[in-house]
Design an enzyme around this catalytic site. Sequence first.
Site, PDB file in Angstrom:
ATOM      1  N   SER A  17     -10.315  -0.020   6.921  1.00  0.00           N
ATOM      2  CA  SER A  17      -9.700   0.038   5.583  1.00  0.00           C
ATOM      3  C   SER A  17      -8.991  -1.205   5.094  1.00  0.00           C
ATOM      4  CB  SER A  17      -8.731   1.208   5.510  1.00  0.00           C
ATOM      5  OG  SER A  17      -9.448   2.393   5.298  1.00  0.00           O
ATOM      6  N   LYS A  62       0.856  -1.191   0.000  1.00  0.00           N
ATOM      7  CA  LYS A  62       0.000   0.000   0.000  1.00  0.00           C
ATOM      8  C   LYS A  62       0.891   1.240   0.000  1.00  0.00           C
ATOM      9  CE  LYS A  62      -3.908   2.132   2.503  1.00  0.00           C
ATOM     10  NZ  LYS A  62      -4.857   2.028   3.632  1.00  0.00           N
ATOM     11  N   SER A  99      -9.869   2.258   2.657  1.00  0.00           N
ATOM     12  CA  SER A  99      -8.939   2.965   1.801  1.00  0.00           C
ATOM     13  C   SER A  99      -7.916   2.076   1.104  1.00  0.00           C
ATOM     14  CB  SER A  99      -8.189   4.013   2.628  1.00  0.00           C
ATOM     15  OG  SER A  99      -7.377   3.378   3.605  1.00  0.00           O
TER      16      SER A  99
END
Length: 489
Positions: free
Chosen positions: A175, A76, A151
């Site tokens: 998330s 990420k 997210s």
Amino acid sequence: MLHATLKQLCDGLAAGKFSSVEVTQYFINRIKYLNKYLNCFISVDTEKSLAQARAADNMRATGKAQMLTGVPLAQKDIFCAQGWLTTCGSKMLSNFVSPYDAHVIERFNAAGAVNLGKTNMDEFAMGSSNETSFYGPVRNPWNRETVPGGSSGGSAAAVAARLAPAATGTDTGGSIRQPAALTGICGLKPTYGVVSRYGMIAFASSLDQGGPMARTAEDLALMLNVMAGFDARDSTSLQREPEDYGRDLTMPLAGLRIGLPKEFFAEGVSADVIGAVERAVAEYRKLGCEMVEVSLPNMALSVPVYYVLAPAEASSNLSRFDGVRYGYRAKDYGNLNDMYEKTRAEGFGAEVKRRILIGTYVLSHGYYDAYYIRAQKLRRLIAQDFVEAFKKCDVIMGPTSPSTAFRIGEKSGDPVQMYLSDIYTIAVNLAGLPGLSIPCGFDTGGLPVGLQIIGNYFSEARMLNVAHQYQLATDWHTRSPEDIEETTP
Ligand code: GLN
């Protein structure tokens, strides 16, 4: 290789069936071909990845290989990785090449894993749909008109579309779990303090926690074994004995007490989601588990409490982005104040600005007691609900998200609707507990549904056991989006 799990890739590498360079090149090719449809990755750097793969093959040749040596993983874009563009999904960091590695990246590097690229995400991890990214929305591989959740939407979509065997995510209010649910993969948010936040760009520090995203519970254990561990550079990192998170996978579940909070099965959740979750509960009954009704009476307060505390912490954390130290700086400005204002006005997107405004407001003199302090007190009550519930059960189950993937644009104009996407996940962060999402079926439109498993503090190994036993009895986790084979290069 397409449908191989992380475990199978590790075994294949160990058996010499293929090299790290071969596996890495295979996934790089898929990214090259498919990322334009899905927008999962913000940066890929073929040369860097292949250099790591060659080093991994060398590690193996010289007998220094560990479990994850040579497997390519997506990271990420919230994790700083030395020499890699690290944007956190924001224009503010669109020119930031990190000079150092996050603890998590350091651990993967030391294990010989290959960085396949940096995945797209909501700006500064604020969102539930990946639509707030400066780099554009990610598309859900199950239906490209829908969101992958957020997210960690880029990581989730990449794993679901087989652009990476596994990935990292971070979870402040849901998330990791919510995008895992919306894309039909598995995601684990560990107990707060288990994974170091060093080099993980801060959103709300008392809630943020990194964790693995993969296709099986077994793979999550392999990832967490590398990610977890004490780190003196994070003051909330916990000093604990290293654990093998896969040690309990094969334990039978007979006698396990599963708590079903009545608040998770009330109105507001889609009938398809509840149907799939209830079928999963029935499956657990067949495995010998006992169901217990529990209650989390303060659950309804978790979203409002979170939207006081998380913006408060974010407004403080994001004050460092000022155009002076690093990152974006406005082109034309007069004096210093003008430079700050223009930089922040141009560098941050609308959702981030909304959070900074709310956070600054609730922390300001005269409002601090009414909002911030009150929210802290409620946070304690929410955590206490779980303490009571865990007196009656070993794990808690329910839906991860109230709906399956929604259409791109459907909620982006209505922040409150968007915030409610995390209604079942946020309380877990407020309490600092571990939470897991695994696929448990589909809605009538063919979109995946996630089952949430919440455990007591430090019960990750047991939770992964609970998930693994379900995955031995069912095959939801093996399903993939229909067009995945034909779009394979
Ligand atoms: N969707 C929540 C938010 O927007 C949670 C995000 C997260 O867990 N990073 O804040």
